[in-house]
Design a protein around this motif. Structure first.
Motif, PDB file in Angstrom:
ATOM      1  N   GLU A  31      -1.268 -25.760  17.812  1.00 55.74           N
ATOM      2  CA  GLU A  31      -2.087 -25.314  16.587  1.00 55.74           C
ATOM      3  C   GLU A  31      -1.936 -26.704  15.973  1.00 55.74           C
ATOM      4  OE1 GLU A  31       1.399 -22.865  14.437  1.00 55.74           O
ATOM      5  OE2 GLU A  31       1.314 -21.517  16.808  1.00 55.74           O
ATOM      6  N   LEU A  32      -3.345 -26.455  15.516  1.00 60.11           N
ATOM      7  CA  LEU A  32      -4.364 -27.134  14.180  1.00 60.11           C
ATOM      8  C   LEU A  32      -3.813 -27.699  12.735  1.00 60.11           C
ATOM      9  CD1 LEU A  32      -7.850 -27.064  16.496  1.00 60.11           C
ATOM     10  CD2 LEU A  32      -5.642 -28.747  17.205  1.00 60.11           C
ATOM     11  N   TYR A  33      -3.348 -28.533  12.237  1.00 56.47           N
ATOM     12  CA  TYR A  33      -2.879 -29.135  10.837  1.00 56.47           C
ATOM     13  C   TYR A  33      -3.901 -29.826  10.946  1.00 56.47           C
ATOM     14  CZ  TYR A  33       0.860 -25.382  11.467  1.00 56.47           C
ATOM     15  OH  TYR A  33       1.539 -23.909  11.362  1.00 56.47           O
ATOM     16  N   PRO A  34      -4.972 -29.173  10.173  1.00 54.55           N
ATOM     17  CA  PRO A  34      -6.187 -30.467   9.507  1.00 54.55           C
ATOM     18  C   PRO A  34      -6.277 -30.832   8.722  1.00 54.55           C
ATOM     19  CG  PRO A  34      -7.187 -28.688   9.906  1.00 54.55           C
ATOM     20  CD  PRO A  34      -6.121 -28.090  10.382  1.00 54.55           C
ATOM     21  N   ILE A  35      -5.604 -32.254   8.212  1.00 59.83           N
ATOM     22  CA  ILE A  35      -5.655 -32.936   6.831  1.00 59.83           C
ATOM     23  C   ILE A  35      -6.936 -33.172   6.943  1.00 59.83           C
ATOM     24  CG2 ILE A  35      -4.122 -34.867   7.604  1.00 59.83           C
ATOM     25  CD1 ILE A  35      -2.479 -34.603   5.126  1.00 59.83           C
ATOM     26  N   THR A  36      -7.898 -33.626   5.640  1.00 56.64           N
ATOM     27  CA  THR A  36      -8.955 -34.803   5.014  1.00 56.64           C
ATOM     28  C   THR A  36      -8.224 -35.339   3.782  1.00 56.64           C
ATOM     29  OG1 THR A  36     -10.844 -34.724   5.245  1.00 56.64           O
ATOM     30  CG2 THR A  36     -10.361 -33.372   4.151  1.00 56.64           C
ATOM     31  N   PHE A  37      -8.962 -36.926   3.396  1.00 58.05           N
ATOM     32  CA  PHE A  37      -8.703 -37.375   1.823  1.00 58.05           C
ATOM     33  C   PHE A  37     -10.079 -37.249   1.040  1.00 58.05           C
ATOM     34  CE2 PHE A  37      -5.814 -38.275   5.532  1.00 58.05           C
ATOM     35  CZ  PHE A  37      -4.597 -38.117   4.921  1.00 58.05           C
ATOM     36  N   ARG A  51     -14.024 -29.741   6.187  1.00 55.98           N
ATOM     37  CA  ARG A  51     -13.935 -28.133   6.067  1.00 55.98           C
ATOM     38  C   ARG A  51     -14.485 -27.134   7.252  1.00 55.98           C
ATOM     39  NH1 ARG A  51     -11.010 -25.359   2.670  1.00 55.98           N
ATOM     40  NH2 ARG A  51     -10.796 -27.682   1.051  1.00 55.98           N
ATOM     41  N   LYS A  52     -16.179 -27.544   7.388  1.00 60.53           N
ATOM     42  CA  LYS A  52     -16.765 -27.179   8.347  1.00 60.53           C
ATOM     43  C   LYS A  52     -16.453 -26.327  10.079  1.00 60.53           C
ATOM     44  CE  LYS A  52     -21.235 -27.094   6.274  1.00 60.53           C
ATOM     45  NZ  LYS A  52     -22.458 -27.635   5.974  1.00 60.53           N
ATOM     46  N   VAL A  53     -15.490 -28.332  10.386  1.00 60.03           N
ATOM     47  CA  VAL A  53     -15.004 -28.152  11.116  1.00 60.03           C
ATOM     48  C   VAL A  53     -13.471 -27.430  11.442  1.00 60.03           C
ATOM     49  CG1 VAL A  53     -13.869 -29.604  12.240  1.00 60.03           C
ATOM     50  CG2 VAL A  53     -15.692 -30.533  11.802  1.00 60.03           C
ATOM     51  N   ALA A  54     -13.252 -27.035  10.095  1.00 54.24           N
ATOM     52  CA  ALA A  54     -11.531 -26.577   9.561  1.00 54.24           C
ATOM     53  C   ALA A  54     -11.989 -25.503  10.667  1.00 54.24           C
ATOM     54  CB  ALA A  54     -11.024 -27.489   9.115  1.00 54.24           C
ATOM     55  N   GLU A  55     -13.071 -24.392   9.944  1.00 54.01           N
ATOM     56  CA  GLU A  55     -13.609 -23.056  10.168  1.00 54.01           C
ATOM     57  C   GLU A  55     -14.113 -22.699  11.815  1.00 54.01           C
ATOM     58  OE1 GLU A  55     -16.877 -23.085   7.153  1.00 54.01           O
ATOM     59  OE2 GLU A  55     -14.859 -23.000   5.401  1.00 54.01           O
ATOM     60  N   PHE A  56     -14.713 -24.003  12.139  1.00 58.72           N
ATOM     61  CA  PHE A  56     -15.088 -24.260  13.178  1.00 58.72           C
ATOM     62  C   PHE A  56     -13.683 -23.706  14.220  1.00 58.72           C
ATOM     63  CE2 PHE A  56     -15.851 -25.984  17.277  1.00 58.72           C
ATOM     64  CZ  PHE A  56     -17.349 -24.488  18.276  1.00 58.72           C
ATOM     65  N   TYR A  57     -13.076 -24.240  14.048  1.00 62.55           N
ATOM     66  CA  TYR A  57     -11.672 -24.017  14.846  1.00 62.55           C
ATOM     67  C   TYR A  57     -11.204 -23.096  15.163  1.00 62.55           C
ATOM     68  CZ  TYR A  57     -12.866 -27.723  17.706  1.00 62.55           C
ATOM     69  OH  TYR A  57     -13.406 -28.408  18.824  1.00 62.55           O
ATOM     70  N   GLY A  58     -11.177 -22.305  13.806  1.00 59.36           N
ATOM     71  CA  GLY A  58     -10.473 -21.066  13.294  1.00 59.36           C
ATOM     72  C   GLY A  58      -8.830 -21.347  12.599  1.00 59.36           C
ATOM     73  N   VAL A  59      -9.297 -22.536  11.943  1.00 53.69           N
ATOM     74  CA  VAL A  59      -7.316 -23.221  11.090  1.00 53.69           C
ATOM     75  C   VAL A  59      -7.827 -23.554   9.762  1.00 53.69           C
ATOM     76  CG1 VAL A  59      -6.736 -23.540  12.879  1.00 53.69           C
ATOM     77  CG2 VAL A  59      -8.092 -25.222  11.657  1.00 53.69           C
ATOM     78  N   ALA A  60      -9.548 -22.511   8.630  1.00 57.02           N
ATOM     79  CA  ALA A  60      -9.458 -22.847   7.479  1.00 57.02           C
ATOM     80  C   ALA A  60      -8.076 -23.082   6.627  1.00 57.02           C
ATOM     81  CB  ALA A  60     -10.324 -22.208   6.856  1.00 57.02           C
ATOM     82  N   GLU A  61      -7.402 -21.796   6.587  1.00 60.44           N
ATOM     83  CA  GLU A  61      -6.480 -21.097   6.001  1.00 60.44           C
ATOM     84  C   GLU A  61      -5.451 -22.584   6.110  1.00 60.44           C
ATOM     85  OE1 GLU A  61      -4.570 -20.604   9.847  1.00 60.44           O
ATOM     86  OE2 GLU A  61      -7.366 -20.162   8.583  1.00 60.44           O
ATOM     87  N   ARG A  62      -5.417 -23.068   7.309  1.00 60.99           N
ATOM     88  CA  ARG A  62      -3.861 -24.974   7.710  1.00 60.99           C
ATOM     89  C   ARG A  62      -4.905 -25.845   6.594  1.00 60.99           C
ATOM     90  NH1 ARG A  62      -2.900 -23.094  13.829  1.00 60.99           N
ATOM     91  NH2 ARG A  62      -2.152 -21.332  13.906  1.00 60.99           N
ATOM     92  N   PHE A  63      -6.532 -25.857   6.536  1.00 55.85           N
ATOM     93  CA  PHE A  63      -6.829 -26.823   5.930  1.00 55.85           C
ATOM     94  C   PHE A  63      -6.416 -27.894   4.700  1.00 55.85           C
ATOM     95  CE2 PHE A  63     -10.119 -29.317   4.047  1.00 55.85           C
ATOM     96  CZ  PHE A  63     -10.622 -29.716   4.490  1.00 55.85           C
ATOM     97  N   LYS A  64      -5.906 -29.208   4.581  1.00 56.95           N
ATOM     98  CA  LYS A  64      -5.483 -29.760   2.924  1.00 56.95           C
ATOM     99  C   LYS A  64      -6.828 -30.550   3.459  1.00 56.95           C
ATOM    100  CE  LYS A  64      -1.318 -27.558   3.350  1.00 56.95           C
ATOM    101  NZ  LYS A  64      -1.412 -26.326   2.407  1.00 56.95           N
ATOM    102  N   GLU A  65      -7.246 -30.318   1.687  1.00 56.23           N
ATOM    103  CA  GLU A  65      -7.312 -31.824   1.284  1.00 56.23           C
ATOM    104  C   GLU A  65      -6.671 -32.661   0.113  1.00 56.23           C
ATOM    105  OE1 GLU A  65     -11.161 -32.308  -1.171  1.00 56.23           O
ATOM    106  OE2 GLU A  65     -11.762 -31.007   0.188  1.00 56.23           O
ATOM    107  N   ILE A  66      -6.563 -34.086   0.478  1.00 59.61           N
ATOM    108  CA  ILE A  66      -5.699 -35.102  -0.008  1.00 59.61           C
ATOM    109  C   ILE A  66      -5.960 -35.722  -1.367  1.00 59.61           C
ATOM    110  CG2 ILE A  66      -3.794 -36.343  -0.455  1.00 59.61           C
ATOM    111  CD1 ILE A  66      -2.995 -33.444   1.042  1.00 59.61           C
ATOM    112  N   LYS A  67      -6.165 -36.226  -2.402  1.00 60.39           N
ATOM    113  CA  LYS A  67      -7.141 -36.099  -3.644  1.00 60.39           C
ATOM    114  C   LYS A  67      -6.295 -37.528  -3.014  1.00 60.39           C
ATOM    115  CE  LYS A  67      -9.685 -32.524  -4.908  1.00 60.39           C
ATOM    116  NZ  LYS A  67     -10.391 -33.141  -4.331  1.00 60.39           N
ATOM    117  N   LEU A  68      -6.807 -38.704  -3.475  1.00 59.76           N
ATOM    118  CA  LEU A  68      -6.980 -39.946  -2.931  1.00 59.76           C
ATOM    119  C   LEU A  68      -7.536 -40.692  -3.906  1.00 59.76           C
ATOM    120  CD1 LEU A  68      -5.143 -40.562   0.394  1.00 59.76           C
ATOM    121  CD2 LEU A  68      -3.930 -40.129  -1.284  1.00 59.76           C
TER     122      LEU A  68
END
Length: 234
Positions: A31-37, A51-68
């Motif tokens: 199960e995919l849990y993508p995280i970007t920064f 985010r588009k890639v996460a949507e393609f794989y059907g896991v947009a609801e698990r996509f995390k964007e972390i502010k650094l």
């Protein structure tokens, strides 16, 4: 009783390598849990692509964007300091790997893996995928196998699951692949390269002249394929 699905956190930049890692993790049954920064990078377009890639794989609801964003305050890299130009690479020349380039962001992968470890432990993931590569790469010190091995050791010591004998593993399926082999494998798995970006300048059309563009174009050419994203110069 059905067994619980295994989970993996994928450090997803929206580029070619990390998106190929999404393909490998999916193929391995995770199960995919993508995280970007968002670290104030010049090429912020990659956040949209991730985010588009996460949507393609059907896991947009698990996509995390972390502010650094503080990494931009630190500077020290052409990717986080607008006063430092992104170097161009001679189209006819070889990619120079003898020196660490100015596009290296101090401590970036160390920080990414630390945060991804926290996310993985919180969601019960057993693996973290990161698209580091030690062959066709820009010479960054935090893309080497030695770096990954040492971080893996620290993770085993610093986490609850690690001291309980169930450490989170760092998966680096690209680390010994050429760029051409990465493209071939990604194509085999149906990875959506048309949704990815690799250019350090961060415009709608890739420049085709920076180190990252040249490595990417080299990979597609050697794989006998055409890169599906638009370029100003190829």
């Amino acid at each position: 009783m059905t067994s619980q699905a295994k989970k993996a956190v994928i450090i997803l930049s929206g580029g070619l390598d990390s998106t190929t890692c999404m393909g490998f993790a999916r193929e391995s049954g995770y199960e995919l849990y993508p995280i970007t920064f968002d670290y104030g990078q010049r090429h912020r377009i990659e956040l949209t692509n991730a985010r588009k890639v996460a949507e393609f794989y059907g896991v947009a609801e698990r996509f995390k964007e972390i502010k650094l964003g503080f990494l931009r305050e630190f500077g020290g890299s052409a990717l986080t300091d607008d006063n430092i130009a992104v170097p161009k690479v001679d189209v006819q020349g070889e990619i120079e790997e003898s020196e660490i380039p100015i596009t290296y962001v101090p401590g970036r992968n160390l920080m990414f893996l630390s945060i991804a470890t926290s996310y993985a432990e919180a969601v019960g993931a057993e693996a973290i995928y990161i698209g580091v590569n030690a062959l066709d790469y820009s010479g960054y010190p935090d893309c080497r196998p030695e770096f990954i091995d040492k971080v893996q050791e620290v993770m085993a010591l610093a986490t609850k699951v690690g001291v309980e004998g169930k450490p989170i593993t760092i998966e680096t399926p690209l680390i010994l692949l050429s760029k051409a082999d990465i493209v071939r494998e990604g194509t085999r798995m149906g990875v959506p390269y048309e949704l990815t970006t690799s250019c350090y300048n961060g415009e709608e059309e890739a420049c085709g002249e920076c180190d990252s563009c040249r490595l990417r174009l080299k990979g597609f050419a050697e794989a006998g394929q055409t890169d599906p994203v638009p370029y100003k110069s190829r």
